[in-house]
Design an enzyme around this catalytic site. Structure first.
Site, short mmCIF file in Angstrom:
data_model
loop_
_atom_site.label_atom_id
_atom_site.label_comp_id
_atom_site.label_asym_id
_atom_site.label_seq_id
_atom_site.Cartn_x
_atom_site.Cartn_y
_atom_site.Cartn_z
CG HIS A 1 -3.02 9.29 0.60
ND1 HIS A 1 -3.61 10.04 1.61
CD2 HIS A 1 -3.85 8.26 0.37
CE1 HIS A 1 -4.74 9.47 1.97
NE2 HIS A 1 -4.91 8.38 1.24
CG HIS B 1 -1.86 1.08 1.36
ND1 HIS B 1 -1.99 1.84 2.49
CD2 HIS B 1 -2.77 1.55 0.49
CE1 HIS B 1 -2.95 2.73 2.32
NE2 HIS B 1 -3.44 2.58 1.11
O1 G3P Z 1 -6.12 0.95 -2.02
C1 G3P Z 1 -6.94 1.20 -0.94
C2 G3P Z 1 -6.59 2.42 -0.16
O2 G3P Z 1 -5.46 3.04 -0.72
C3 G3P Z 1 -7.68 3.39 -0.04
O3 G3P Z 1 -7.47 4.34 0.95
O4 G3P Z 1 -6.88 6.57 1.77
O5 G3P Z 1 -5.12 4.82 1.60
O6 G3P Z 1 -6.03 5.89 -0.44
P1 G3P Z 1 -6.32 5.45 0.97
CA CA Z 2 -4.81 4.80 -2.11
#
Ligand code: G3P
Ligand code: CA
Length: 292
Positions: A83, A41
């Site tokens: 992000h 992630h």
């Molecule tokens: O891929 C799932 C996740 O990235 C969604 O939440 O806020 O980390 O972009 P966020």
């Molecule tokens: Ca994400």
């Protein structure tokens, strides 16, 4: 032909077919359920600053091919990987541009963002790391032989970002058959954005981030291949409801869950039969999967 030769040929064909099919289709041709894909992630974000080149290098070094990222756009139209919608948390923008609060990504040019340190907030060891452009990021993924779950973040702030993203992907060679078949998924929390990606380039696998009502899943199945919910919202019942639909490429809808960072969560979602687990701690998830 001898029976054993026929069986061997069938097995070889199935294996060759699986190489070029999305995960959900691999499941369809494989009687044995494959283990979920582990997706790092924002890159290996527990060990390197999220959404940077060191984060995807680290994921590759740890042996993980799938990474997730977030794409937004600068004031002058460059796609960058970050992000938050502001630069505050993950760069030194407050020091470099003290008079520019609230430091929104869309209010800074690419040249301004290129001046920022996107690593020191995480650790001095990463001082000087930059916010990558999507082009830079894709080139590094290619060099590392990685695969990308690309999230279009807050598309309502960036009209036309879907077509622009597809253009960058095409320019980098990421929309050829081999990349489309096994190395790229585009996702968003915005159903409209995902639908736009599908309409512009139907061959791209897409995912919706969230958990639509079961009664609405058939509508999503017209333009997404996967439903990607928070793992805390998943249940066996919902999983079955998702699987009952086929996506635009003919396979049952897949599921990648987020963000699972411990063994217990891994065991739970693996038990539901998810296709992918998005995690900040990929090695924790990998170790837990080995115990199943
Ligand atoms: O891929 C799932 C996740 O990235 C969604 O939440 O806020 O980390 O972009 P966020
Ligand atoms: Ca994400």
């Amino acid at each position: 032909m001898h029976t054993r030769a026929v069986a061997a040929l069938a097995a070889a064909l199935a294996a060759a077919t699986a190489l070029f099919l999305p995960t959900s289709e691999v499941r369809a041709v494989d009687a044995h359920r494959p283990q979920p894909m582990v997706v790092a992630h924002r890159g290996a974000s527990a060990y390197a600053p999220e959404n940077t080149l060191p984060a995807i290098d680290k994921a590759a070094a740890l042996g993980f091919s799938w990474v997730e990222n977030d794409v937004q756009r600068t004031k002058d139209g460059e796609l960058v990987v970050i992000h938050d919608t502001t630069l505050k948390r993950t760069t030194n923008v407050e020091q470099v541009f003290p008079g520019r609060a609230p430091w929104k990504v869309k209010d800074f040019t690419a040249a301004e963002i290129a001046r920022l340190d996107a690593g020191s907030w995480f650790s001095p060891a990463f001082a000087g790391t930059r916010v990558p452009t999507l082009g830079q990021y894709m080139r590094r993924l290619e060099r590392n032989h990685e695969k990308l779950l690309l999230e279009i973040k807050k598309p309502e702030l960036y009209p036309g970002i879907e077509a622009q993203t597809l253009k960058v992907l095409a320019n980098g060679g990421w929309l050829d058959h081999r990349h489309l078949a096994s190395r790229l998924i585009v996702q968003s929390f915005s159903a409209g954005s995902v639908r736009t990606v599908h309409e512009l380039k139907p061959a791209v696998r897409t995912a919706f981030l969230g958990r639509p009502d079961k009664a609405d899943l058939h509508r999503y199945a017209a333009f997404v291949d996967l439903i990607n919910p928070s793992y805390r919202t998943l249940s066996a019942d919902y999983m079955a409801a998702v699987r009952a639909h086929r996506g635009p490429h003919g396979a049952p809808l897949g599921v990648f869950v987020w963000t699972v960072n411990d063994a217990a969560g891994t065991r739970t979602v693996a038990g539901y039969g998810v296709d992918g687990i998005i995690t900040n701690k990929p090695e924790v998830v990998r170790a837990a999967l080995k115990t199943l």
